[in-house]
Write an enzyme that holds these catalytic residues in place. Structure first.
Site, PDB file in Angstrom:
ATOM      1  N   HIS A  21       0.852  -1.195   0.000  1.00  0.00           N
ATOM      2  CA  HIS A  21       0.000   0.000   0.000  1.00  0.00           C
ATOM      3  C   HIS A  21       0.886   1.243   0.000  1.00  0.00           C
ATOM      4  CE1 HIS A  21      -2.617   3.192   1.523  1.00  0.00           C
ATOM      5  NE2 HIS A  21      -3.576   2.526   0.902  1.00  0.00           N
ATOM      6  N   GLU A  48      -3.806   2.191  -7.252  1.00  0.00           N
ATOM      7  CA  GLU A  48      -4.119   3.308  -6.365  1.00  0.00           C
ATOM      8  C   GLU A  48      -3.092   4.421  -6.572  1.00  0.00           C
ATOM      9  OE1 GLU A  48      -6.535   1.980  -2.769  1.00  0.00           O
ATOM     10  OE2 GLU A  48      -4.485   1.445  -2.303  1.00  0.00           O
ATOM     11  N   GLY A  52      -6.594   9.449   0.176  1.00  0.00           N
ATOM     12  CA  GLY A  52      -6.674  10.168   1.454  1.00  0.00           C
ATOM     13  C   GLY A  52      -7.297  11.543   1.364  1.00  0.00           C
TER      14      GLY A  52
HETATM   15  P1  PGA Z   1      -9.305   6.581   0.370  1.00  0.00           P
HETATM   16  O1  PGA Z   1      -8.204   5.471   0.645  1.00  0.00           O
HETATM   17  O2  PGA Z   1     -10.486   5.917  -0.295  1.00  0.00           O
HETATM   18  O3  PGA Z   1      -9.660   7.105   1.752  1.00  0.00           O
HETATM   19  O4  PGA Z   1      -8.690   7.631  -0.488  1.00  0.00           O
HETATM   20  C1  PGA Z   1      -7.908   4.527  -0.351  1.00  0.00           C
HETATM   21  C2  PGA Z   1      -6.770   3.640   0.066  1.00  0.00           C
HETATM   22  O5  PGA Z   1      -5.835   4.091   0.739  1.00  0.00           O
HETATM   23  O6  PGA Z   1      -6.791   2.456  -0.274  1.00  0.00           O
END
Ligand code: PGA
Length: 256
Positions: free
Chosen positions: A97, A169, A175
């Site tokens: 991640h 991502e 975030g």
């Molecule tokens: P978010 O997080 O949907 O809050 O932007 C996604 C993630 O970190 O997988």
């Protein structure tokens, strides 16, 4: 019909009690959904795994861990073993991640060792990849995605495709300060990921790897992102931490 995947990682939020309450609510809200058509997975904190394992098993929700060490056991203070995760009912492990790569210094080589260890231990690796804002500006996104895939899957056998999942991502989309990628942008990057997977595993096997999008998914953009060609699902942070909201997003996509 293609299976759709909806998952969330609760990051360093939710205590054991909060995770239990969340999963009980999510179970009740989604029990009518056919798990063969749409898979749900939840990735809570390590401390909650043992107590929510039975809830997830009963509800047909796939249980995941947010990270894992790369050996079965050994002198690795602070790490968690795949055997320990399996012992409490974990089926999936999230690897690479963006927060682990960029805040905690995890390298492609570490992600690779963890991924091979997950495969050896019959855990489903959810490999997260994505470019930073700076890499995007420098037009390096495609290369970054290809490199992260190649490095993470180095020395993985051809069979790996049957248990692997990839989450695209973009770091800049994740975030509070993130902004979701446009559907067109995601479509382009997902085509790159699929192409790289085809080079690694062959065209046919590459099609079996679910590719999910994550990064500021919410109730306003979920349907259009889920309809991006070759996308198999959504990996959601903040907008899924309320069970009702997560359920509403899932249903909006399934009914669209
Ligand atoms: P978010 O997080 O949907 O809050 O932007 C996604 C993630 O970190 O997988």
């Amino acid at each position: 019909m293609r299976k759709l995947y909806f998952g969330t990682n609760t990051k360093m939020f939710k205590t054991i009690a909060q995770t239990e309450a969340y999963l009980m609510q999510l179970t009740a809200l989604t029990e009518d959904l056919d798990r063969d058509v749409s898979e749900l997975f939840v990735i809570p904190s390590f401390t909650a795994l043992a107590s929510v394992g039975p809830i997830c098993r009963k509800a047909g929700i796939v249980l995941g861990a947010q990270n894992m060490g790369w050996e079965d056991e050994g002198p690795f203070t602070g790490e968690i073993s795949p055997l320990m995760l399996r012992e409490v009912g974990v089926q999936l492990v999230e690897l690479g991640h963006s927060e682990r790569r960029h805040i905690l210094g995890e390298s492609d080589a570490m992600v690779n060792r963890k991924l091979l260890c997950a495969l050896r231990n019959r855990l489903l690796p959810l490999l997260c990849i994505g470019e930073t804002q700076e890499q995007k500006q420098m037009r390096l996104s495609e290369q970054v995605l290809r490199t992260q895939l190649k490095a993470a899957l180095y020395q993985a056998s051809g069979d790996a495709a049957s248990s692997l999942r990839v989450a695209y991502e973009p770091v800049w989309a994740i975030g509070e300060s993130g902004q979701a990628a446009s559907s067109d942008y995601v479509a382009h990057m997902v085509a790159v990921i699929r192409d790289e997977l085809a080079q690694l595993f062959g065209a046919e096997a590459s099609l079996t790897v679910p590719i999910l999008y994550g990064g500021s998914v919410n109730s306003a953009n979920a349907v259009s992102l889920a309809h991006v060609p070759q996308i198999d699902g959504l990996f959601i942070g903040r907008s899924a931490w309320d069970a009702e909201n997560f359920n509403a997003i899932i249903r909006s996509v399934l009914m669209s």
